[in-house]
Write a protein that holds these residues in place. Structure first.
Motif, PDB file in Angstrom:
ATOM      1  N   VAL A   1      30.678  38.930  40.069  1.00  0.00           N
ATOM      2  CA  VAL A   1      30.538  37.448  39.106  1.00  0.00           C
ATOM      3  C   VAL A   1      28.613  37.247  37.840  1.00  0.00           C
ATOM      4  O   VAL A   1      28.051  38.172  38.880  1.00  0.00           O
TER       5      VAL A   1
ATOM      6  N   CYS B   1      26.792  34.303  36.374  1.00  0.00           N
ATOM      7  CA  CYS B   1      26.243  32.989  36.867  1.00  0.00           C
ATOM      8  C   CYS B   1      25.266  32.767  36.421  1.00  0.00           C
ATOM      9  O   CYS B   1      24.260  33.627  36.256  1.00  0.00           O
TER      10      CYS B   1
ATOM     11  N   GLU C   1      33.980  34.636  32.709  1.00  0.00           N
ATOM     12  CA  GLU C   1      35.336  34.411  33.871  1.00  0.00           C
ATOM     13  C   GLU C   1      36.576  35.751  33.716  1.00  0.00           C
ATOM     14  O   GLU C   1      37.371  36.247  34.474  1.00  0.00           O
TER      15      GLU C   1
ATOM     16  N   GLN D   1      34.046  41.183  44.856  1.00  0.00           N
ATOM     17  CA  GLN D   1      34.506  41.161  42.908  1.00  0.00           C
ATOM     18  C   GLN D   1      32.718  40.675  43.043  1.00  0.00           C
ATOM     19  O   GLN D   1      31.955  39.647  43.846  1.00  0.00           O
TER      20      GLN D   1
ATOM     21  N   LEU E   1      30.319  38.444  44.696  1.00  0.00           N
ATOM     22  CA  LEU E   1      31.366  36.956  44.654  1.00  0.00           C
ATOM     23  C   LEU E   1      30.249  35.788  46.328  1.00  0.00           C
ATOM     24  O   LEU E   1      30.144  34.971  45.890  1.00  0.00           O
TER      25      LEU E   1
ATOM     26  N   PHE F   1      31.526  45.510  33.400  1.00  0.00           N
ATOM     27  CA  PHE F   1      32.763  44.371  32.470  1.00  0.00           C
ATOM     28  C   PHE F   1      33.763  45.016  32.623  1.00  0.00           C
ATOM     29  O   PHE F   1      33.770  46.044  32.721  1.00  0.00           O
TER      30      PHE F   1
ATOM     31  N   ARG G   1      34.936  39.743  33.594  1.00  0.00           N
ATOM     32  CA  ARG G   1      35.115  40.056  35.507  1.00  0.00           C
ATOM     33  C   ARG G   1      35.112  42.157  36.160  1.00  0.00           C
ATOM     34  O   ARG G   1      36.447  41.797  35.583  1.00  0.00           O
TER      35      ARG G   1
ATOM     36  N   GLU H   1      30.140  29.648  36.617  1.00  0.00           N
ATOM     37  CA  GLU H   1      30.396  31.479  36.967  1.00  0.00           C
ATOM     38  C   GLU H   1      29.991  31.415  35.211  1.00  0.00           C
ATOM     39  O   GLU H   1      30.790  30.142  34.419  1.00  0.00           O
TER      40      GLU H   1
ATOM     41  N   HIS I   1      41.044  32.201  38.496  1.00  0.00           N
ATOM     42  CA  HIS I   1      39.743  31.315  37.364  1.00  0.00           C
ATOM     43  C   HIS I   1      39.371  30.327  37.995  1.00  0.00           C
ATOM     44  O   HIS I   1      40.615  29.571  39.249  1.00  0.00           O
TER      45      HIS I   1
ATOM     46  N   GLN J   1      24.516  39.067  37.720  1.00  0.00           N
ATOM     47  CA  GLN J   1      25.353  39.582  38.214  1.00  0.00           C
ATOM     48  C   GLN J   1      25.420  39.752  39.781  1.00  0.00           C
ATOM     49  O   GLN J   1      24.716  40.579  39.712  1.00  0.00           O
TER      50      GLN J   1
END
Length: 302
Positions: free
Chosen positions: A164, A166, A254, A162, A237, A199, A257, A251, A298, A234
């Motif tokens: 993410v 942040c 959310e 995954q 994870l 995304f 994702r 993050e 989440h 990005q």
């Protein structure tokens, strides 16, 4: 009477160690024996396999072409003898390559456990972010992510990862907290190996081309930039999870994702997938899948 293929084991040993003396030591024979055996093989093939100087040994184009096939011959021979003798435990050499951080954190521990369980297996791991040519460099297996583009390779999915988005609290305090994807255009984005960020929005896959004053093809360096507070990034994870958990990073987006990206076990299409390699792939899938493929709720309650 000698076989025309006499010398393949010595040739592979020299190619692996890049020297006649270390090859002789590995095979527990004399250096002269190795040299004569390789010369006989070169005579049978009708072309030199090595460039020899007083300081180093390197493969010729013919040597690189022949090496993978010779390794396959040795492995097939060893498996034949093992089957005839009733030996069912995996044995022999496996060469595997993987990106550095994924290899260090996940693949290497799995492979170490595999070697402990099957001590007659000899694994050589190459942890590198370069795209290794499995065929020309004689690798049995690679662990790769994303889309597979080399038609000579076969891939079997072993997990997903995954991504993410942040940033650090300091960056967000100084530059604001973007609430919509369009607002990323006003922020300094730290760009890694991909020029586009993925995304999901309204159930659809979308990509965005971020802008920023810093780019690096190393995810570890992007992470350093995030922690230094110079922008938004990005990343997978597993790079950032500890920092998200302790609040060092926060993050963003959310609800947007992207779909998880596949992680593949890849091997040459023309090569018979040996049982020991198949068993290692299954071991990697069994242990990597839970770490990467579990749904990510989440607020990082995983």
């Amino acid at each position: 009477m000698r076989s025309d293929w006499d010398g393949i084991e010595e040739f592979v040993a020299v190619a692996t160690s890049m020297g006649f003396k270390p090859a002789a030591q590995a095979l527990d024979v004399s250096t002269s024996h190795v040299s004569r055996a390789v010369t006989r093989l070169e005579n049978a093939i009708g072309a030199p396999l090595f460039y020899r100087t007083t300081r180093k040994v390197s493969l010729t184009d013919t040597g690189r072409t022949v090496l993978a096939q010779c390794r396959q011959l040795i492995q097939s021979r060893d498996e034949l003898f093992a089957n005839v003798s009733g030996e069912t435990a995996p044995q022999g050499e496996i060469k595997i390559t993987c990106s550095t951080l994924l290899g260090e954190r996940y693949i290497s521990p799995i492979v170490r456990g595999f070697c402990q369980e099957f001590p007659r297996v000899e694994v050589t791991m190459d942890l590198s972010n370069r795209l290794v040519d499995l065929i020309s460099e004689g690798f049995d297996l690679a662990i790769r992510t994303g889309q597979l583009e080399d038609s000579r390779l076969v891939g079997t999915r072993v997990a997903t990862r995954q991504f993410v988005v942040c940033a650090s609290p300091a960056y967000l305090a100084a530059h604001g907290h973007p609430g919509k994807l369009e607002e990323l255009k006003a922020h300094n984005c730290l760009i890694g190996s991909s020029a586009n960020w993925a995304f999901t929005q309204n159930g659809r896959h979308e990509t965005l081309r971020p802008r920023g004053n810093w780019r690096c093809n190393s995810a570890a360096s992007v992470l350093d930039g995030l922690l230094a507070g110079i922008g938004i990034g990005q990343l997978p994870l597993f790079y950032v999870l500890p920092y998200l958990q302790n609040g060092t990073l926060i993050e963003l987006f959310e609800d947007h994702r992207p779909e998880p990206e596949p992680i593949w076990a890849v091997y040459p299409q023309a090569r018979h997938l040996q049982p020991k390699v198949s068993l290692l792939i299954e071991r990697i899938r069994a242990q990597l899948q839970p770490a990467f493929s579990a749904p990510l709720p989440h607020h990082l309650q995983i």
